[in-house]
Motif scaffolding. Structure first.
Motif, PDB file in Angstrom:
ATOM      1  N   THR A 170       0.816  -1.264   0.062  1.00 17.37           N
ATOM      2  CA  THR A 170      -0.154  -0.030   0.124  1.00 17.37           C
ATOM      3  C   THR A 170       0.799   1.342  -0.021  1.00 17.37           C
ATOM      4  O   THR A 170       0.591   2.336  -0.621  1.00 17.37           O
ATOM      5  CB  THR A 170      -0.908  -0.032   1.132  1.00 17.37           C
ATOM      6  OG1 THR A 170      -1.520  -1.060   1.105  1.00 17.37           O
ATOM      7  CG2 THR A 170      -1.884   1.200   1.211  1.00 17.37           C
ATOM      8  N   ALA A 192      -9.070   0.904  -0.275  1.00 15.18           N
ATOM      9  CA  ALA A 192      -9.367  -0.312  -0.662  1.00 15.18           C
ATOM     10  C   ALA A 192     -10.851  -0.432  -0.704  1.00 15.18           C
ATOM     11  O   ALA A 192     -11.543   0.210  -0.236  1.00 15.18           O
ATOM     12  CB  ALA A 192      -8.897  -1.151   0.417  1.00 15.18           C
ATOM     13  N   LEU A 252      -7.343  -2.125  -4.905  1.00 20.70           N
ATOM     14  CA  LEU A 252      -6.457  -0.673  -4.410  1.00 20.70           C
ATOM     15  C   LEU A 252      -6.610   0.239  -5.401  1.00 20.70           C
ATOM     16  O   LEU A 252      -6.213   0.139  -6.632  1.00 20.70           O
ATOM     17  CB  LEU A 252      -5.200  -1.220  -4.105  1.00 20.70           C
ATOM     18  CG  LEU A 252      -4.948  -2.060  -2.944  1.00 20.70           C
ATOM     19  CD1 LEU A 252      -3.273  -2.350  -2.672  1.00 20.70           C
ATOM     20  CD2 LEU A 252      -5.730  -1.758  -1.441  1.00 20.70           C
ATOM     21  N   PRO A 278      -6.913  -0.464   3.672  1.00 21.51           N
ATOM     22  CA  PRO A 278      -6.023  -1.562   3.221  1.00 21.51           C
ATOM     23  C   PRO A 278      -5.616  -2.426   4.479  1.00 21.51           C
ATOM     24  O   PRO A 278      -5.337  -1.996   5.683  1.00 21.51           O
ATOM     25  CB  PRO A 278      -4.934  -0.810   2.905  1.00 21.51           C
ATOM     26  CG  PRO A 278      -5.515   0.696   2.209  1.00 21.51           C
ATOM     27  CD  PRO A 278      -6.772   0.856   3.432  1.00 21.51           C
TER      28      PRO A 278
END
Length: 252
Positions: free
Chosen positions: A79, A99, A135, A168
């Motif tokens: 991430t 996310a 993502l 995330p």
């Protein structure tokens, strides 16, 4: 072709047999400086892919894809690495990664990942939970992630956030101080096809290059500070990561 490895860090072989020359690296440096300094307007939908079917653009793409591939292989947080990439190349006004969770997704954990999690395939349905997310950065889908994790090794608050929010996974589990161990990588596209070296260079016609939707795929295991594995992930990275203007192309 899936390439398996037991090592966390990789001196990744360049898939295309590419050894970036000084001119290519200098051009990429100028592109990065320009991307990081400009202030993009608020995006409406996705920016177009402006890369052309020329040898210079293919070589730049090969260097960029290899650079990102390697960065994601050695990082502790995909991430954070994607957020750095998005900010560096101005993929969106706000480069924060979010996310998008699919609450209805279901997929059994592959047997080889069960092994890495110290869970038998017959126990997996009881011990493992599954989370599928995209993502995103702006309108761009940067990757799709299939994640299996051992809920009994996470706190109640972590499990609640994983099941009810779009945060995330890496951010939710960050307080564990986990390490990420890459176990497999699979290239899905090469900008420079086989036989690209002179005199057999790719077609050079200035048309927009047709870039497929998916670039490469990684498999990794996350371990707690004491080495206990608690999560396995399959991440597939997309061409939306390349939606920024090449250095010799003015975005419209």
């Amino acid at each position: 072709m899936v390439i398996y490895s037991d090592h966390k860090s990789h001196d990744t072989q360049r898939r295309d047999g590419l050894s970036a020359d000084a001119a290519t690296l200098a051009m990429l440096g100028r592109m990065q400086d320009t991307s990081s300094s400009r202030t993009p307007e608020k995006p409406v939908g996705k920016a177009p892919l402006l890369w052309r079917n020329t040898l210079p653009h293919r070589r730049m793409l090969a260097a960029l894809v290899n650079q990102l591939d390697h960065a994601l292989l050695v990082t502790e947080s995909a991430t954070r690495t994607l957020e750095d990439w998005s900010r560096h190349h101005a993929l969106a006004t706000n480069p924060a990664i979010r996310a998008e969770r699919n609450p209805h997704a279901a997929r059994p954990c592959p047997p080889h990942l069960c092994d890495h999690l110290n869970v038998s395939p017959t126990e997996a349905h009881r011990l493992l939970r599954y989370r599928h997310v995209r993502l995103m950065c702006g309108a761009n889908v940067l990757s799709q992630a299939d994640n299996w994790y051992r809920a009994n090794l996470l706190s109640p608050n972590m499990n609640k956030d994983l099941e009810t929010t779009d945060i995330p996974f890496g951010r939710i589990a960050a307080q564990l101080g986990f390490t990420r161990h890459a176990i497999a990588t699979e290239p899905l596209w090469t900008p420079l096809p086989d036989g690209w070296k002179p005199p057999h260079t790719p077609e050079n016609n200035e048309a927009l290059l047709e870039i497929p939707p998916l670039l490469f795929r990684h498999q990794a295991v996350l371990r707690q500070m004491d080495g206990t594995p608690f999560s396995a992930v399959i991440e597939t990275y997309t061409a939306d990561l390349l939606r920024f203007a090449p250095p010799d192309c003015n975005a419209q």
